[in-house]
Design an enzyme around this catalytic site. Structure first.
Site, short mmCIF file in Angstrom:
data_model
loop_
_atom_site.label_atom_id
_atom_site.label_comp_id
_atom_site.label_asym_id
_atom_site.label_seq_id
_atom_site.Cartn_x
_atom_site.Cartn_y
_atom_site.Cartn_z
N ASP A 115 0.83 -1.20 0.00
CA ASP A 115 0.00 0.00 0.00
C ASP A 115 0.87 1.25 0.00
O ASP A 115 2.07 1.21 0.32
CB ASP A 115 -0.88 -0.05 1.26
CG ASP A 115 -2.16 0.74 1.13
OD1 ASP A 115 -2.30 1.51 0.17
OD2 ASP A 115 -3.03 0.60 2.02
N ASP B 151 -10.78 2.09 -3.16
CA ASP B 151 -11.34 1.83 -1.82
C ASP B 151 -12.86 1.83 -1.85
O ASP B 151 -13.49 1.51 -0.86
CB ASP B 151 -10.84 2.89 -0.83
CG ASP B 151 -9.47 2.51 -0.27
OD1 ASP B 151 -9.06 1.35 -0.46
OD2 ASP B 151 -8.83 3.37 0.35
C1 DGJ Z 1 -5.82 1.95 1.87
C2 DGJ Z 1 -6.20 0.70 1.14
O1 DGJ Z 1 -6.71 1.01 -0.11
C3 DGJ Z 1 -7.19 -0.08 1.99
O2 DGJ Z 1 -7.64 -1.20 1.28
C4 DGJ Z 1 -6.54 -0.46 3.28
O3 DGJ Z 1 -5.49 -1.34 3.03
C5 DGJ Z 1 -6.05 0.79 3.99
N1 DGJ Z 1 -5.24 1.61 3.15
C6 DGJ Z 1 -5.29 0.42 5.22
O4 DGJ Z 1 -4.73 1.50 5.83
#
Ligand code: DGJ
Length: 735
Positions: free
Chosen positions: A483, A553
């Site tokens: 990430d 997300d």
């Molecule tokens: C952003 C990601 O897109 C989410 O799926 C998740 O992993 C969060 N970060 C965690 O902080």
């Protein structure tokens, strides 16, 4: 031969390069007088190379020329293959420099070329690849005699897939150091034909929505200066003739294999010529190039379609599946995963994860992914990034114990990292405050309460790599979600000298590539999924390292229709991270049927992002059915040809797309009724991609139909009642 060079064409043209794919030709000419490399033609395949007569070398009004008025190359009107700044081409340039004396301007003129089979790798950069039997390359060397700067233009022709890639290597052959202030990777000059520009724009949780606007006089630029390719804009542009749709019309597309700052631009000039350029954004870029040193610019992937956007899409899909994506999962079905982010956020422990895994395994799910919150003091998103040590308060017995328990339940185990970051509240920051990217003396800008690590420092890069590798070595971990949750600001490094500070953005991206390259070499069995606050680094650069990327997300099925439509415009479905989540949806509060959420996620990698122990029983009971659906259709979805039939973004009521197997024996169409309307409980749709001469049946229905009937007369989707409803239509050849 896919690449030919023809010499001594006319008084004005000393040579012609003709690059041919199966269905396209790309033609350039070298002007005799000054040796400029001019663009002559890109479009459907031509039989002949004799095109010198269309290269515009004549004088145009009020336009500067290097030589006197009766010679060629009037710079502001000449269709330049790679325009340089400062000597009279006032349109967008591709390259600019500053000498030690502060002077600018350069003129790149043909020196030599070399045609080879295959494609050389680009040093330190992700790039497409191909065997000698499937592609050939030409490197054309040009030089600015005044500074001694050379530019080597690499063109590679992938004949069968109708793709031409381009990149540029700049070499300082002079005796003095100089600064490159701009190095783009590609330019395409053409006459305007009422073009429209197609691009992808968005924001967090609504990435890559398709936008189409007319190419009017002036410049339209799509760009990121955020240090990553971004949620906001995408390093892609296509220009299409007016009226071009999915199936008809001409499209010229460029896509950038890069994950940092970029600029892609289309300009309509005073003579109604258009120029498209693509490359690293010049803002914040200044690269010191000493004598003998080289700078390698990233790759641009280009394609031309005379059968609308649909053909462009399928070309990109095939190309990326075969010539960019690598690794153990390249052509393989991915395990169905369940990720605990939307299930628990930071509130989990071993017991909770095992409970999820136990239930998941009973339902047929194949992998548990532990998301953010398992390390250091990470009880919320304000702290601990950089402290990659298991939090034993949450995970008593450690990581190995948890992984072993999950494995015993028959599930693989995956883990989340955000390796590029450092929280001010972390042991790492307390020990090494100068490891963060920051401007000395200025209070740094925080985002999600974190800074970005200065990966241009070797010790920081090594520490970062080892933090991840050490965890991976400690247990049987088979998947990593990588990430990156903030964009870059406060560009300053405690390590780089002042004259190299303008290199930080690009060096940062190179460091990320190096990290992921090392990871894939040391852990070749790993399934890597890139992610950046959802889909902010969904780009071909990252695709080179990870065969799938988290798309957004936003897991709401209806929002996903737009996001996945835009993403699938260029990326194969196998690359799109897509999960079924719980309702009301955590991003938009919408409630959609569990079935629809499954159908929409099926168009991606497919997985779950919910607490399977807590969701309504009737939803849970559907999971084994959805698991079976994934296993039944994933080969087709992953490898088939994608067709867009209707777009909810355009019609506001329903969405429809399909995948057809390469042999056209099988197809799967997905229909989503977003909003019902009175008198529209049945809707006629026209399938695409079938063989008109083959006979097909529709699974679960009576009747046999020829492909042409299903495509031309259509098919009636009946009894759709209510909003957010969906249906899969599976079509099989009658044997
Ligand atoms: C952003 C990601 O897109 C989410 O799926 C998740 O992993 C969060 N970060 C965690 O902080």
């Amino acid at each position: 031969m896919a690449i030919q060079f023809y010499q001594n064409i006319s008084d004005e043209i000393k040579g012609i390069f003709k690059l041919d794919t199966k269905e396209t030709s790309y033609v350039m000419g070298v002007v005799d007088s000054e040796g400029f490399l001019g663009h002559i033609y890109y479009g459907s395949r031509l039989n002949d190379y004799r095109l010198a007569h269309v290269l515009r070398v004549k004088e145009a009004p009020f336009v500067p020329s290097v030589n006197n008025r009766d010679r060629g190359s009037f710079l502001d009107s000449f269709p330049m293959e790679y325009p340089a700044e400062g000597l009279g081409d006032y349109r967008e340039s591709c390259i600019a420099l500053e000498t030690r004396g502060g002077n600018t301007g350069l003129s790149l003129n043909y020196v030599s070329h070399k045609i080879t089979e295959g494609k050389p790798a680009l040093l330190g950069l992700p790039a497409s690849f191909g065997e000698k039997s499937v592609c050939s390359s030409v490197e054309i060397l040009c030089e600015d005699a005044h500074t001694g700067v050379q530019a080597a233009f690499l063109y590679t022709v992938f004949e069968d897939v109708d793709i031409i890639t381009r990149s540029v290597r700049v070499i300082n052959k002079g005796n003095e150091e100089l600064y490159l202030t701009k190095v783009f990777s590609a330019c395409l000059d053409m006459d305007n034909r009422d073009f429209e520009a197609v691009s992808l724009h968005g924001s967090w949780a609504r990435e890559r929505h398709i936008q189409t606007v007319p190419v009017s006089h002036g410049k339209l630029s799509i760009e990121s200066v955020r240090g990553e390719s971004s949620h906001q804009d995408h390093p892609f542009m296509a220009v299409k003739t007016k009226g071009t749709d999915q199936d008809h019309g001409e499209v010229y597309a460029m896509h950038f294999v890069y994950s940092g700052n970029f600029k892609v631009m289309v300009q309509n000039d005073q003579f109604d010529q258009i120029r498209m350029t693509m490359g690293i954004h010049p803002e914040g870029f200044k690269w010191k190039l000493g004598p003998g040193e080289e700078f390698q610019a990233p790759e641009v992937v280009m394609t031309y379609s005379d059968e609308g956007l649909g053909k462009m899409t399928r070309t990109f899909h095939d190309f990326y599946r075969n010539h960019l994506i690598r690794g153990a999962y390249k052509d393989k079905k991915r395990p169905i995963l369940i990720n605990n982010w939307e299930a628990t956020y930071f509130e989990f422990n071993t017991e909770k994860l095992i409970a999820i895994a136990r239930q998941a395994s009973e339902l047929g799910i194949e992998m548990l992914v532990m998301d953010d919150g398992w390390f250091g003091n990470r009880f919320d998103d304000n702290r601990a990034l950089g402290d990659w040590i298991v939090n034993e308060e949450k995970l008593p017995g450690g990581l190995k114990y948890l992984v072993d328990q999950v494995n015993k339940l028959g599930l693989k185990f995956g883990i989340w990292f955000e390796p590029e970051m450092i929280s001010p509240d972390s042991d790492l920051y307390r020990a090494h405050p100068d490891w963060a990217i920051a401007i000395p003396g200025r209070v740094g800008t925080l985002s999600r309460n974190q800074y970005v690590l200065d990966l241009t420092r070797r010790e920081v890069l090594d520490y970062t790599y080892e933090s991840v590798a050490k965890v991976l070595r400690s247990a049987n971990i088979e998947y990593v979600k990588w990430d990156m949750n903030r964009q870059l600001t406060d560009i300053g490094s405690a390590y780089l000298p002042a004259e190299r500070m303008g290199e930080l953005y690009h060096r940062y991206v190179l460091a990320v590539y190096e990290l992921q390259d090392r990871l894939m070499k040391d852990f070749p069995y790993l399934l890597l999924e890139n992610c950046s606050g959802g889909g902010a680094r969904f780009d071909p650069g990252m695709l080179y390292y990870s065969p799938q990327i988290w798309c957004s997300d936003d897991t709401d099925a209806i929002e996903r229709l737009k996001i996945q439509e835009g993403t699938a415009l260029i990326y194969p479905l196998s690359a799109m991270g897509a999960h079924v989540s719980d309702c009301p949806n955590h991003t938009v509060g919408r409630v959609t049927p569990f079935e629809t959420r499954g159908h929409v996620a099926l168009a991606g990698t497919f997985g779950y992002e919910l607490d399977v122990t807590k969701i309504p029983a009737q939803d849970r009971e559907m999971i084994p059915e959805q698991v079976a659906m994934y296993h039944k259709y994933n080969d087709l979805v992953r490898e088939g040809d994608y067709y867009r039939i209707a777009s909810y973004s355009e019609n506001r009521y329903y969405d429809c797309y399909g995948v057809v197997s390469k042999d056209k024996k099988e197809a799967l169409y997905t229909f989503v009724q977003v909003l019902n309307r009175p008198n529209y409980h049945s809707r006629r749709i026209f399938f695409k991609g079938l063989d008109p001469m083959k006979e097909y049946r529709i699974e679960g229905e009576e009747g046999v139909y020829f492909g042409d009937v299903l495509m031309k007369a259509g098919y009636l989707v009946q009894n759709m009642w209510g909003d957010y409803k969906s249906r899969l239509i599976h079509i099989l050849e009658v044997s």
